[in-house]
Design an enzyme around this catalytic site. Sequence first.
Site: not given
Length: 309
Positions: A2-3, A52, A297
Amino acid sequence: MPEGHSIHRLARQFGDVFAGERLAVSSPQGRFSAGAALLDGHTMVHASAHGKHLFLHFEHGLVLHVHLGLYGAWDFGGDGQFRGASSIGAPRRVGEREVADDGGPANGTGPTSGAAPAGYGGPPAPVGAVRVRLVSDHGWADLRGATTCAAITDAEAAAVLERLGPDPLHNTGGSRDDFVRRILAKRAPLATLLMDQKVIAGVGNVYRAEVLFRGRIDPLLPGRSLSEDAAGLLWDDTAAVMADGVRDGRIITTTAGFWTRNDQLPPGEEAHFVYRRHGQPCRVCGTPVALAEHAARKLYWCPSCQQPA
């Protein structure tokens, strides 16, 4: 993962349903038993987010600090007075996905749920590895899979914040200049720096790809090669699209001109310019969107729109 917009929505959710409430705090899984005992029976006074990181502040000076990481999620449920999305956490699909409040009892839709019976009698039995459960008179919240779940002091919470960069969703006086200073001081590529929480807090893989495309910026450009004006505009656009994410509960970075219908929010396949669109034509120039591994990533970009200067 989740950002930042999701974590800010979580903080708002906790403020809405638990602020001012005395909470029963437990750890059904057992891994947080000692921390739960420190918080049990105390009143949550407010919730906050930075990047976050989520902080639930209690009246006796302790804070529940949570970082969801890749797999963490909260589930909520309760009676008709317990309003809000019933599950917020790790995205189930591209971007964030939440279960919207439909105006009925907030029964929950995650692993803890099943329809709550008429006449709310408390939360259901925990299902799965529930790290921490918070219960008020009207509802509950269950946390699973988080990277961090700790009971800390206010001073320790301040130390966490001290290690983080500015959060575009706070965007207080000096935040923009702080970001510009941090990014222009680095030799690393912008694709690396936007994921560095010490440079900017809250940006993840989706926002990283999308704001670089929106700015037509080469993701491999070193931070110190960006102009001061361009760095400021990058901050401004990041703050704007993340604020949209808080409002909409989704990451949407395309504009209405790219949607099939402009009288409603777009379906997921129209919500992004480049993220998870590798091999598909760029929405602007038609060049196939590229994909590469970058710092472990996936990085998405348009080789034509984001050419090196």
